[in-house]
Write a protein that holds these residues in place. Structure first.
Motif, PDB file in Angstrom:
ATOM      1  N   GLN A  64      -2.744   1.404 -13.246  1.00 16.92           N
ATOM      2  CA  GLN A  64      -1.672   1.169 -12.288  1.00 16.92           C
ATOM      3  C   GLN A  64      -1.620   2.266 -11.225  1.00 16.92           C
ATOM      4  N   ARG A  65      -1.334   1.829 -10.007  1.00 14.44           N
ATOM      5  CA  ARG A  65      -1.223   2.732  -8.872  1.00 14.44           C
ATOM      6  C   ARG A  65       0.145   2.526  -8.208  1.00 14.44           C
ATOM      7  N   GLY A  66       0.557   3.503  -7.437  1.00 15.47           N
ATOM      8  CA  GLY A  66       1.798   3.363  -6.670  1.00 15.47           C
ATOM      9  C   GLY A  66       3.049   3.701  -7.455  1.00 15.47           C
ATOM     10  N   VAL A  67       2.897   4.193  -8.685  1.00 11.63           N
ATOM     11  CA  VAL A  67       4.058   4.591  -9.499  1.00 11.63           C
ATOM     12  C   VAL A  67       3.794   6.005 -10.012  1.00 11.63           C
ATOM     13  N   PRO A  68       4.103   7.008  -9.226  1.00 15.78           N
ATOM     14  CA  PRO A  68       3.793   8.386  -9.646  1.00 15.78           C
ATOM     15  C   PRO A  68       4.470   8.776 -10.958  1.00 15.78           C
TER      16      PRO A  68
ATOM     17  N   VAL B 165      -1.245 -10.170 -21.138  1.00 16.94           N
ATOM     18  CA  VAL B 165      -1.132 -10.080 -19.680  1.00 16.94           C
ATOM     19  C   VAL B 165      -2.041  -8.977 -19.150  1.00 16.94           C
ATOM     20  N   VAL B 166      -2.740  -9.276 -18.077  1.00 15.49           N
ATOM     21  CA  VAL B 166      -3.575  -8.278 -17.390  1.00 15.49           C
ATOM     22  C   VAL B 166      -3.031  -8.131 -15.970  1.00 15.49           C
ATOM     23  N   LEU B 167      -2.655  -6.911 -15.601  1.00 18.50           N
ATOM     24  CA  LEU B 167      -2.039  -6.643 -14.310  1.00 18.50           C
ATOM     25  C   LEU B 167      -3.061  -6.176 -13.282  1.00 18.50           C
ATOM     26  N   THR B 168      -2.802  -6.484 -12.021  1.00 18.44           N
ATOM     27  CA  THR B 168      -3.577  -5.916 -10.932  1.00 18.44           C
ATOM     28  C   THR B 168      -3.074  -4.486 -10.686  1.00 18.44           C
ATOM     29  N   PRO B 169      -3.847  -3.651  -9.969  1.00 12.54           N
ATOM     30  CA  PRO B 169      -3.506  -2.219  -9.884  1.00 12.54           C
ATOM     31  C   PRO B 169      -2.131  -1.881  -9.327  1.00 12.54           C
ATOM     32  N   TYR B 170      -1.579  -2.695  -8.437  1.00 10.39           N
ATOM     33  CA  TYR B 170      -0.269  -2.376  -7.861  1.00 10.39           C
ATOM     34  C   TYR B 170       0.825  -3.322  -8.368  1.00 10.39           C
ATOM     35  N   ALA B 171       0.591  -3.979  -9.488  1.00 10.72           N
ATOM     36  CA  ALA B 171       1.526  -4.989  -9.975  1.00 10.72           C
ATOM     37  C   ALA B 171       2.896  -4.408 -10.308  1.00 10.72           C
ATOM     38  N   VAL B 172       2.931  -3.316 -11.051  1.00 11.29           N
ATOM     39  CA  VAL B 172       4.214  -2.730 -11.436  1.00 11.29           C
ATOM     40  C   VAL B 172       4.970  -2.242 -10.213  1.00 11.29           C
ATOM     41  N   ALA B 173       4.291  -1.559  -9.316  1.00 11.94           N
ATOM     42  CA  ALA B 173       4.941  -1.072  -8.098  1.00 11.94           C
ATOM     43  C   ALA B 173       5.481  -2.229  -7.264  1.00 11.94           C
ATOM     44  N   ALA B 174       4.692  -3.300  -7.152  1.00 12.36           N
ATOM     45  CA  ALA B 174       5.128  -4.451  -6.357  1.00 12.36           C
ATOM     46  C   ALA B 174       6.327  -5.144  -6.991  1.00 12.36           C
TER      47      ALA B 174
END
Length: 375
Positions: A63-67, A136-145
């Protein structure tokens, strides 16, 4: 002819409603890179998921976008080495915490209890919680989005329905009905604005909540004995004064819910009785669905054989409108639309059979899931 026209008008209205929901009111979180400043915890309950947790966990680690991301995993009494797989995949990543769950006490079902343990153990500094299932498989910015959309909607709970991965004939017949049902019958705009708990829907595969609002609603402790804990949690949020929202998460997440027909059959059987409530209500709903979506092609054939081409034409149009509604919903949620939609009448028949099976096994107290009784 009158009955055929009534069917046609009803199906046309429902298809139009599906189109309006899909094109106007369904939220679509961005799939572009986005960053959130607040700390977020991803909560992953696991019970005997050794064979399929790896892709899910790897997607969480990516995951990206969630420091301020934390990942809290609960091994809920697994007997297949799930915890060992988690340790192997996560390594010494400091963002990951692996918990050992305890058996649910009397009055609790397994999934709500696992989720409540996770939420209770999350870092107190976290302001948003994301519940994710092992399939479930998330894309890299899924949580941030998803968190960004939660805040944009000014909601307490956001359900981002993932793209359902289908491979078998059974998958294609049954799985798209999940999104089709709420896009066809639930007024999304009214659902977001109305405080009525009855106007609620949610999917637990990928669910994001504001932590304060979640606790105000009682969290999963408020739905401890509920089979459909995701929908009941959404209702609890509404009862506490919060708002809920639905979103198309097909660009953010993919989910392969069941690997085999027995898994799919038993998965739906364990919960369909809870979707409809009283058996009489289920009988009415299933009868209406069969009349609207399964009867038209049969009526068209019967009318042709009886020498009534006008009636056959009306019935055929009703069938095609039902197919169109299924295609609208499929395309709006990342599902395969063609040619699966042509079998929509058969899908509704299978749904009716699964519903009957669910009530039958519940009456005999034979419903269970992952080795635990459901009722």
């Amino acid at each position: 002819m009158t009955a055929a026209l009534a069917l046609l008008l009803a199906v046309a209205a429902l298809t139009a409603h599906s189109w309006l929901n899909a094109t106007r009111w369904l939220r679509r979180p961005t799939d572009r890179p986005v960053e959130v400043a607040e700390p977020v915890a991803v909560l992953l309950p696991l019970r005997d998921e050794a064979e399929r947790v790896t892709p899910c966990l790897r997607s969480l680690l990516a995951q990206r976008g969630v420091p301020g991301l934390r990942i809290v995993v609960l091994d809920d009494g697994s007997t297949d080495g799930t915890a060992d797989v988690v340790r192997s995949v996560a390594g010494d990543d400091p963002r990951v915490t692996l918990l050992t769950g305890v058996a649910p006490p009397p009055g609790w079902l397994g999934k709500p209890h696992a989720c409540w343990q996770l939420a209770s153990r999350a870092d107190p500094a976290v302001t948003a919680l994301a519940f994710v299932d092992a399939d479930v498989v998330l894309t890299p910015y899924a949580v941030a989005a998803a968190v960004t959309e939660l805040r944009a909607a000014e909601a307490t709970l956001l359900s981002a329905y993932p793209r359902i991965v289908v491979r078998s004939v059974a998958d294609r017949l049954v799985q798209p009905l999940l999104q089709w049902l709420w896009l066809t019958f639930l007024p999304l705009r009214a659902m977001e604005r109305s405080p009525r708990p009855s106007l609620a829907a949610a999917g637990g595969q990928f669910l994001v909540v504001d932590r304060a609002g979640y606790l105000r609603a009682g969290g999963h402790a408020a739905v401890a004995d509920k089979v459909l804990e995701d929908i009941e949690l959404a209702r609890a949020v509404k009862r506490s004064g919060g708002r809920i929202a639905l979103a198309d998460g097909s660009r953010l997440a993919a989910c392969r819910m069941y690997e085999t027909w027995p898994e799919l059959r038993d998965g739906y059987t364990k919960s369909l009785w809870a979707s409809f409530g009283h058996p009489a209500a289920a009988a009415v709903v299933v009868t209406l669905l069969l009349a609207l979506y399964s009867a038209p092609p049969l009526l068209a054939v019967a009318a042709l054989l009886a020498g009534a081409p006008a009636v056959a034409g009306v019935a055929l149009t009703a069938y095609l409108l039902g197919v169109a509604g299924r295609m609208v919903c499929a395309r709006a949620t990342g599902c395969r639309a063609w040619p699966d939609a042509l079998a929509h009448p058969v899908s509704v028949v299978v749904l009716g059979w699964l519903t009957g099976r669910s009530y039958h096994l519940r009456k005999r107290r034979r419903l269970s899931w992952r080795g635990r009784p459901v009722t």
